[in-house]
Motif scaffolding. Structure first.
Motif, PDB file in Angstrom:
ATOM      1  N   SER A  25      -5.529   5.908   3.438  1.00  0.00           N
ATOM      2  CA  SER A  25      -4.059   5.918   3.472  1.00  0.00           C
ATOM      3  C   SER A  25      -3.493   6.532   2.179  1.00  0.00           C
ATOM      4  N   PHE A  29      -1.153   9.836   1.827  1.00  0.00           N
ATOM      5  CA  PHE A  29       0.057   9.767   0.999  1.00  0.00           C
ATOM      6  C   PHE A  29       0.053  10.891  -0.037  1.00  0.00           C
ATOM      7  N   LYS A 157       4.321  -7.720  -0.080  1.00  0.00           N
ATOM      8  CA  LYS A 157       4.799  -7.713   1.302  1.00  0.00           C
ATOM      9  C   LYS A 157       4.308  -8.977   1.982  1.00  0.00           C
ATOM     10  N   GLN A 177      -0.143  -3.660   6.364  1.00  0.00           N
ATOM     11  CA  GLN A 177       0.926  -3.671   5.355  1.00  0.00           C
ATOM     12  C   GLN A 177       0.444  -3.081   4.031  1.00  0.00           C
ATOM     13  N   HIS A 179      -1.497  -0.637   3.621  1.00  0.00           N
ATOM     14  CA  HIS A 179      -1.443   0.821   3.720  1.00  0.00           C
ATOM     15  C   HIS A 179      -0.047   1.367   3.431  1.00  0.00           C
ATOM     16  N   LYS A 180       0.978   0.556   3.650  1.00  0.00           N
ATOM     17  CA  LYS A 180       2.353   0.977   3.340  1.00  0.00           C
ATOM     18  C   LYS A 180       2.715   0.595   1.908  1.00  0.00           C
ATOM     19  N   ALA A 184       4.046   2.803  -1.724  1.00  0.00           N
ATOM     20  CA  ALA A 184       5.378   2.397  -2.209  1.00  0.00           C
ATOM     21  C   ALA A 184       5.308   1.951  -3.665  1.00  0.00           C
TER      22      ALA A 184
END
Length: 192
Positions: A25, A29, A157, A177, A179-180, A184
């Protein structure tokens, strides 16, 4: 964080021990135009780590070190410095880095951890959250310091724990989560 962005993307190394899903991931990105990083190296303490396959797929340099003593850590440090690495992202890396290693890259090492720190440092975080009847688990990206999972938190998160969750089902949802959250967190610290 004193890292220059602009047109020069930050040379980043990802440390892995396993499947490399967070590595993948982060690679995706890093390929985005808005991404402030370029992944130059994948480093692992496990020659059988499945995530090492991404070095071939994405043509990223990979190195395996045993991290058993200060001599092997010195080799890693030299390798990182030779490649002008400015940011290290630990992604499922199952070795504890020495104080001396961390001091060489002070404020430039990030880790993602599958719990809402400061709760459940170390291993078996999902089992602990379920056993304690927590309503939420989640993940945290933090700076690495010399104490296990204790560095300054960048972001977190929450993930709701369902009645029938097992450590495995919860881990799967938390990982989605992660991976996001990791990209961020990188955006957050590099846009300061």
């Amino acid at each position: 964080m004193a890292l220059s962005t602009g047109s020069n993307k930050i040379k980043t190394a990802i440390f892995i021990s396993g499947t490399g899903s967070n590595l993948k991931s982060l690679i995706k990105f890093s390929e985005l135009k808005k991404s402030p990083i370029i992944i130059k190296m994948i480093i692992s303490n496990n020659s059988k780590a499945k995530g090492l396959k991404y070095s071939k797929i994405y043509k990223i340099k990979k190195k395996v070190f045993d991290f058993k003593n200060s001599l092997s850590e010195k080799k890693v440090i030299n390798e990182l410095k030779e490649n002008n690495i400015d940011l290290i992202c630990l992604a499922g890396f199952m070795k504890i880095l020495s104080k001396s290693f961390i001091n060489n890259f002070k404020g430039k090492i990030l880790n993602i951890h599958p719990s809402l720190l400061p709760k459940y440092k170390g291993l078996n975080t999902h089992e602990k959250a379920i056993k304690n009847n927590d309503k939420y688990s989640g993940c945290t990206v933090h700076f690495v310091n010399s104490k296990l999972d204790s560095g300054r938190i960048i972001n977190q998160k929450k993930v709701r724990i369902k009645k029938l969750d097992t450590p495995k089902t919860l881990a799967k949802r938390v990982l989605m989560q992660e991976h996001k959250l990791y990209p961020a967190a990188i955006m957050k610290i590099l846009s300061l």
